[in-house]
Enzyme design. Sequence first.
Site, PDB file in Angstrom:
ATOM      1  N   ARG A 154     -11.979  -4.177  -8.932  1.00  0.00           N
ATOM      2  CA  ARG A 154     -13.393  -3.959  -8.612  1.00  0.00           C
ATOM      3  C   ARG A 154     -14.269  -3.934  -9.871  1.00  0.00           C
ATOM      4  O   ARG A 154     -13.954  -3.283 -10.852  1.00  0.00           O
ATOM      5  CB  ARG A 154     -13.520  -2.630  -7.863  1.00  0.00           C
ATOM      6  N   LYS A 192     -15.438   0.604   2.416  1.00  0.00           N
ATOM      7  CA  LYS A 192     -16.476   1.374   3.099  1.00  0.00           C
ATOM      8  C   LYS A 192     -17.864   1.070   2.530  1.00  0.00           C
ATOM      9  O   LYS A 192     -18.792   0.822   3.276  1.00  0.00           O
ATOM     10  CB  LYS A 192     -16.230   2.892   2.967  1.00  0.00           C
ATOM     11  N   ARG A 208     -14.820  14.309   3.480  1.00  0.00           N
ATOM     12  CA  ARG A 208     -13.541  13.997   2.849  1.00  0.00           C
ATOM     13  C   ARG A 208     -12.521  15.118   3.045  1.00  0.00           C
ATOM     14  O   ARG A 208     -11.374  14.957   2.649  1.00  0.00           O
ATOM     15  CB  ARG A 208     -13.757  13.812   1.350  1.00  0.00           C
ATOM     16  N   ARG A 217     -15.733   0.807 -12.853  1.00  0.00           N
ATOM     17  CA  ARG A 217     -16.032   2.226 -12.681  1.00  0.00           C
ATOM     18  C   ARG A 217     -15.066   3.060 -13.500  1.00  0.00           C
ATOM     19  O   ARG A 217     -13.900   2.726 -13.612  1.00  0.00           O
ATOM     20  CB  ARG A 217     -15.868   2.598 -11.195  1.00  0.00           C
ATOM     21  N   ARG A 269      -6.498   9.443  -6.776  1.00  0.00           N
ATOM     22  CA  ARG A 269      -7.483   9.365  -5.690  1.00  0.00           C
ATOM     23  C   ARG A 269      -6.803   9.048  -4.358  1.00  0.00           C
ATOM     24  O   ARG A 269      -7.176   9.574  -3.307  1.00  0.00           O
ATOM     25  CB  ARG A 269      -8.550   8.310  -6.013  1.00  0.00           C
TER      26      ARG A 269
END
Length: 212
Positions: A127, A13, A88, A160, A171
């Site tokens: 990531r 996203k 969300r 992160r 998550r």
Amino acid sequence: MRIVLLGAPGSGKGTQAKKLMADKNIPQVSTGDMLREAVAAGTRFGLKAKSVMEAGNLVPDDVVLGIISERLAQPDAQDGFILDGFPRTRQQALDLEELLDQMGTPLDAAVLMDVDFDILLKRLTGRRTCSLTGKLLNVYFSPQEELDACTSAGGELIQREDDNEETISNRLEVYRENTEPLIEFYRKRGKLTTVDADGTIDEVYERFAAAL
Ligand code: AMP
């Protein structure tokens, strides 16, 4: 153009929103980025959000709504925006609907970034952000030259806080339970568009832009 981007963590996203922002000059509004800024700034509210985010849980709806209503009132969001990571929960989706009704600016579309589960995991665990340029990279998918360009210029590939395995699985669970039902929410309102988000960034962007 006023759009909501839906999709699991790691579905791309943020990456696609940034490309659309550069292409069409519409601001990307990411609640995750705004919350991380508050944490980094060490505000009282940021300190509260920090532990919730590190565990991969959701910050309370009213807090996020406050951030979003302030942001959407800014001049650069008057001609459109790309919401990335908001709403969300069902409550957030209802709040957004009410807010946009009050502003007289209804949503154009909710775009679902659809990705296979094993690709999600690689995108999340791989990531990294280059500490020098802020560029988003991935140790599994980015060309080696791009990863090397960051490190050889003296940058670090930063992960992160919430991209560790334990937090990632929470998550994804939180997404399934709270956010996935929004697919039906927007389908019922005739706003849902699905984009096949497997593939390179450019391939996905082409499909995304075509869907809008
Ligand atoms: P993201 O960068 O979108 O993956 O968001 C990172 C973290 O910020 C999430 O795991 C949540 O803890 C928090 N967060 C971001 N957006 C929201 C939201 N709309 N509602 C509640 N928490 C959020």
